[in-house]
Design a protein around this motif. Sequence first.
Motif, PDB file in Angstrom:
ATOM      1  N   ILE A  72      47.540  53.386  44.779  1.00  0.00           N
ATOM      2  CA  ILE A  72      46.230  53.038  44.230  1.00  0.00           C
ATOM      3  C   ILE A  72      45.525  54.357  43.959  1.00  0.00           C
ATOM      4  N   ILE A  87      34.632  49.887  46.015  1.00  0.00           N
ATOM      5  CA  ILE A  87      35.731  49.784  45.045  1.00  0.00           C
ATOM      6  C   ILE A  87      36.901  49.011  45.657  1.00  0.00           C
ATOM      7  N   ARG A  89      36.870  46.978  48.246  1.00  0.00           N
ATOM      8  CA  ARG A  89      36.471  45.594  48.544  1.00  0.00           C
ATOM      9  C   ARG A  89      36.416  44.751  47.271  1.00  0.00           C
ATOM     10  N   ASP A  90      35.734  45.273  46.259  1.00  0.00           N
ATOM     11  CA  ASP A  90      35.544  44.509  45.021  1.00  0.00           C
ATOM     12  C   ASP A  90      36.855  44.245  44.289  1.00  0.00           C
ATOM     13  N   ASN A  91      37.855  45.062  44.538  1.00  0.00           N
ATOM     14  CA  ASN A  91      39.141  44.914  43.850  1.00  0.00           C
ATOM     15  C   ASN A  91      40.229  44.345  44.750  1.00  0.00           C
ATOM     16  N   TYR A  92      39.830  43.701  45.823  1.00  0.00           N
ATOM     17  CA  TYR A  92      40.794  43.165  46.783  1.00  0.00           C
ATOM     18  C   TYR A  92      41.827  42.259  46.109  1.00  0.00           C
ATOM     19  N   GLN A  93      41.378  41.331  45.284  1.00  0.00           N
ATOM     20  CA  GLN A  93      42.332  40.410  44.650  1.00  0.00           C
ATOM     21  C   GLN A  93      43.250  41.147  43.676  1.00  0.00           C
ATOM     22  N   ALA A  94      42.716  42.089  42.931  1.00  0.00           N
ATOM     23  CA  ALA A  94      43.546  42.879  42.012  1.00  0.00           C
ATOM     24  C   ALA A  94      44.581  43.688  42.794  1.00  0.00           C
ATOM     25  N   ILE A  95      44.186  44.209  43.943  1.00  0.00           N
ATOM     26  CA  ILE A  95      45.117  44.967  44.784  1.00  0.00           C
ATOM     27  C   ILE A  95      46.191  44.043  45.332  1.00  0.00           C
ATOM     28  N   LEU A 107      48.139  51.380  40.538  1.00  0.00           N
ATOM     29  CA  LEU A 107      46.965  50.616  40.146  1.00  0.00           C
ATOM     30  C   LEU A 107      45.820  51.612  40.060  1.00  0.00           C
ATOM     31  N   LEU A 109      41.918  52.371  39.679  1.00  0.00           N
ATOM     32  CA  LEU A 109      40.610  51.766  39.904  1.00  0.00           C
ATOM     33  C   LEU A 109      39.519  52.783  39.579  1.00  0.00           C
TER      34      LEU A 109
END
Length: 110
Positions: A72, A87, A89-95, A107, A109
Amino acid sequence: MRLLLDQNLSPRLIERLGDLYPDSIHVSKAGLDRATDREVWEYAEEHHLIIVSRDADFNELSVLWGTPPQVIWIRRGNCSTAEIETILRDNYQAIRDFTEDMEAGTLVLF
């Protein structure tokens, strides 16, 4: 999802993100604070960790060597630890989606 935070990220993030990314570790706690990028890479691979860094180096290694481990790459200029936490936290699902695609190496971010 277990993260290995690079030297350029605050070790405090481990505790702050423990609810989403349990059992993650900072390179300093893994005895890698003076390690080469290759040593960090090998540690992450051996321990099934996702490298999180603000440097392009691990992205470049991912292109050269493939996966695992996955990377990442946080591409935001100077920012606070709180912003990095947001960053991640907000991208947890993408991660999460990223980690399920073993062909994906990096990935990015912002």
